[in-house]
Design an enzyme around this catalytic site. Structure first.
Site, PDB file in Angstrom:
ATOM      1  CG  ASP A   1      45.160  47.612  43.805  1.00  0.00           C
ATOM      2  OD1 ASP A   1      44.053  48.024  44.223  1.00  0.00           O
ATOM      3  OD2 ASP A   1      45.291  46.502  43.259  1.00  0.00           O
TER       4      ASP A   1
HETATM    5  C1  BGC Z   1      41.834  45.588  43.450  1.00  0.00           C
HETATM    6  C2  BGC Z   1      41.637  46.640  42.362  1.00  0.00           C
HETATM    7  C3  BGC Z   1      40.404  47.445  42.652  1.00  0.00           C
HETATM    8  C4  BGC Z   1      40.502  48.054  44.033  1.00  0.00           C
HETATM    9  C5  BGC Z   1      39.298  48.889  44.409  1.00  0.00           C
HETATM   10  C6  BGC Z   1      41.781  46.206  44.827  1.00  0.00           C
HETATM   11  O1  BGC Z   1      41.768  45.210  45.803  1.00  0.00           O
HETATM   12  O2  BGC Z   1      43.057  44.926  43.251  1.00  0.00           O
HETATM   13  O3  BGC Z   1      41.539  46.016  41.116  1.00  0.00           O
HETATM   14  O4  BGC Z   1      40.242  48.437  41.667  1.00  0.00           O
HETATM   15  O5  BGC Z   1      40.641  47.018  44.987  1.00  0.00           O
HETATM   16  O6  BGC Z   1      38.190  48.094  44.587  1.00  0.00           O
END
Ligand code: BGC
Length: 739
Positions: free
Chosen positions: A234
């Site tokens: 993530d």
């Molecule tokens: C979120 C993800 C997301 C990623 C990219 C993160 O903060 O938890 O779900 O895909 O950001 O935007």
């Protein structure tokens, strides 16, 4: 393309660079990230975008006249309420097509965490409290996206079931609960849809960051389940990139040059072997070479938004859950409707954070009703619009802001900053829209007049939540505000005086308290966060063009604190939680309510229709390691409708403690005319009956009750089947000796 050959041509520095993302996307503005290119070898950057309710990119671009809006589909909690795999696959395909035409190679969706607590800020992005429903739904979504050559990503692996402390909280959970609930959903989705990618979550699991957890990313995901796709982190997860690569991460996102340097140094010092680097790079190359970009696809930037709007509408209409209906719905077409509640005018289409969307429009409930020819009380509408003028103005400011930004950008001004801010500003405006506006503004005489001149009252209660924070156990969030409660009570009194009825719509990202006021009104329908076609879908269901057929994908508790996980939420210490213990183990959702005889407000799988269904001729056979469940469903009511047939299995009392019952199969019928019948056959692999005993999966011998019904507590037919010996499986589901 032979990726091994490609690998051999890369220098070690180039290889390491491929293990680290190139930051937020520059190729597709507003996309969340991209991989690094190696131009001399024709390795392109792969673009990744959120998810899950549609492609999230900037709708406007520097110096460009054309727009880049993407359809806002209903959120996942609504998609799973459809219990319809075909509908969800169609949504996935439409999202995939938009990604494809906007030059996005990988969707960062679907979200697959569990509805462990009603307060999780991202519940709208997740499917269910039940791993089978969640896993099947995710698999359908992934199949749809990937059918057009775009990759899908299961996220957030695993146990990212709350937002409080999400970047560092240590989730302490027993392996049985992980295997049977939290991991199981991912396992089903991996098995049934072969996703291209999986995103390791921010949180820790049993002491180790998920992104640095070898047990999770290598032992379970690759060795046990045979996952052959790519593992990404993530965005900004964990605290040690070297450990991440060692544990099983193939690409660190969004990535920066410092991480590349750190990894190169680690390689030079012998802390990171070439073997591991090559293994991970191969996964990146496999993904890159599968991508449309690598294959030279020229995207049009013109997805078929009109067609996809229809898909968004069809999904919305199947996912509304009718909780209560005392002879009021469907409404006659010529009804005069008094529309209350700010959510009727500023309908929340989705949630905030990375799940945010930029559609061309959102049809509010009141606009949908009017478009469908319903006589909406104009004076009341005017009052509401006046009440919310500042908020409409905010909407105006958004479009002004957009125009300003566009011209600023065109003149080469300081526009880039504005443009970057746009997402943030628009998100805040969405949030302000649903913030507290006192609604109980009508004196008794006005209410009396409204009740006299209309046939029915419609009140919408809205809530919005988002990434980064959980919902609050307070009035105005989980509970009604005093003015909302008063509005419901006084409108009901005024309308009931004339024998007229009151309908409440719940435009919410997950449950709110309902038990204390539901008796005041005549009908309640949950519309969740229905995407851009909200008002049209609502109007058509209210008018009976389509009968509601959604069922709850989670238990709707009477009170928040009945949810077992609330005992440990948000973790320890309470004021700044660093650790949360999943002390309820496998007793998540209905597994808890049913086993410990706790009465919810509405049970898992619940949802009314305008019509009625008869269940008959249940037959259950064990054949070729499969439970074959067959029965007939007949529409015995007056309306056309679809039914969700649910199969729960109650295991015999054996050595391993079991929940009262568990969902093991489901099927949504086609639209049945009155008196029409459908033969239903549901196959349940025998291994689905297994429990995890600490080291292996076991189906214990004995008599199993096969309970078939319309909800988890509305079981219509029961048959038993005897399993004559224990069946045991290892963690890769190979049958093994039981002793
Ligand atoms: C979120 C993800 C997301 C990623 C990219 C993160 O903060 O938890 O779900 O895909 O950001 O935007």
């Amino acid at each position: 393309m032979d990726v091994k050959e490609l690998l051999n041509k890369l220098s070690i520095e180039e290889r390491i660079s491929l293990l680290v993302g190139a930051g937020f996307s520059k190729i597709v503005p507003g996309a969340a990230g991209e991989s690094r290119a190696v131009e001399r070898l024709g390795i392109p950057s792969i673009v990744m975008s959120d998810g899950p309710a549609g492609v999230r990119i900037h709708p406007l671009r520097f110096g460009v006249k054309e727009t880049f809006y993407a359809t806002a589909f209903p959120n996942e909690i609504l998609l799973s309420s459809t219990w319809n795999l075909d509908v969800v696959e169609r949504v996935g395909k439409a999202i995939g097509e938009e990604a494809k035409e906007y030059g996005v190679d990988i969707m960062l969706s679907p979200g697959l965490n569990m509805h462990r607590i009603p307060l999780c800020g991202r519940n709208f992005e997740y499917f269910s409290e039940d791993p089978l429903l969640a896993g099947e739904m995710a698999a359908a979504y992934v199949r749809g996206v990937q059918s057009v050559g775009v990759g899908a990503t299961l996220k957030h692996f695993v146990a990212n079931d709350q937002e409080t402390g999400r970047m560092y909280i240590d989730v302490v959970a027993p392996e049985r609960a992980l295997r049977e609930i939290y991991l199981r959903a991912f396992e089903i989705a991996v098995e049934k849809s072969r996703p291209w990618a999986i995103m390791a979550a921010y949180n820790k699991l049993n002491g180790k960051y998920c992104t640095q957890n070898e047990w999770l990313l290598t032992k379970v995901l690759r060795d046990d389940w045979g996952f052959d796709g790519l593992v990404m982190t993530d965005w900004g997860a964990g605290d040690n990139p070297i450990e991440q690569i060692k544990a099983g991460v193939d690409i660190i996102m969004p990535g920066n040059d410092n991480i590349v340097k750190t990894l190169i140094e680690a390689y030079r010092k012998g802390e990171l072997s070439e073997e591991i680097i090559n293994k991970r790079v191969l996964k990146v190359l496999e993904l890159v070479t599968k991508s449309l970009k690598f294959k030279g696809y020229k995207h049009s930037n013109k997805p078929n938004l009109d067609e996809h709007a229809k898909v968004a509408y069809e999904a919305a209409i199947e996912g509304f859950v009718l909780l209560k209906n005392n002879d009021v719905l469907p409404l006659p077409q010529d009804s005069k409707v008094a529309v209350f509640g700010k959510g009727s005018y500023l309908t929340a289409r989705g949630g905030l954070g990375s799940g945010f969307t930029h559609p061309r429009y959102t049809i509010s409930i009141v606009d949908g009703l009017k478009e469908r020819g319903v006589k909406v009380d104009e004076k009341l509408e005017k009052m509401y619009r006046g009440l919310m003028l500042p908020f409409f103005e905010l909407g105006e400011i958004t479009s002004l802001f957009r125009r300003f930004r566009e011209s600023a950008l065109q003149s080469g001004d300081q526009g880039a900053i504005q443009w970057l801010l746009s997402d943030y500003v628009e998100t805040m405006i969405e949030y302000f829209k649903i913030m507290n506006i006192q609604e109980n503004i009508f004196d008794d005489t006005t209410l009396d007049e409204i009740a006299r001149r209309n046939d029915v009252a419609l009140i919408t209660i809205s809530r919005v939540s988002g990434e980064g924070f959980d919902r609050y156990p307070v009035k105005g969030d989980f509970y009604l505000r005093d003015d909302e409660y008063d509005l419901i009570q006084r409108v009901s009194k005024a309308f009931h005086k004339y024998g007229k009825k009151v309908i409440v719509l719940l435009n919410v990202p997950s449950p709110i308290e309902i038990a204390s006021w539901r008796d005041l009104v005549d009908a309640i329908m949950v519309i969740w966060m229905p995407g851009q076609e909200a008002g049209r879908a609502v109007a058509d269901v209210l008018l009976g063009k389509v009968s509601p057929s959604g069922k709850l994908p989670l238990t709707w508790p009477k009170d928040l604190y009945e949810t077992p996980a609330m005992r440990s939420f948000p973790g320890e210490p309470r004021d700044d939680p660093k650790k949360v213990v999943y002390e309820e183990g496998i007793y998540v959702g209905y597994r808890y309510y049913d086993t410990f005889s706790v009465e919810p407000a509405y049970e898992f799988g619940y949802g009314l229709s305008y019509t009625k269904f008869d269940y008959k001729d249940l037959d259950v056979k064990v054949y070729d390691n499969t439970l074959v469940v067959s029965l007939k469903i007949r529409n015995v009511g007056k309306y056309v409708g679809k039914e969700v047939v649910q199969v729960y299995v109650r295991a015999p009392r054996g050595r391993i403690e079991k929940p009262f019952q568990e969902l093991k199969g489901f099927y949504k019928t086609r639209a049945l005319n009155p008196d029409e019948e459908e033969n239903v056959k549901i196959n349940i692999p025998l291994k689905y009956l297994a429990s995890f005993d600490g080291s292996k999966w076991v189906v214990e011998k004995g008599v199993y009750e096969i309970r078939v019904g319309s909800s988890s507590r509305d079981i219509r037919l029961v048959k038993t089947v005897e399993i004559d010996k224990d069946y045991c499986y290892n963690t890769s589901w190979k049958q093994i000796q039981c002793s």
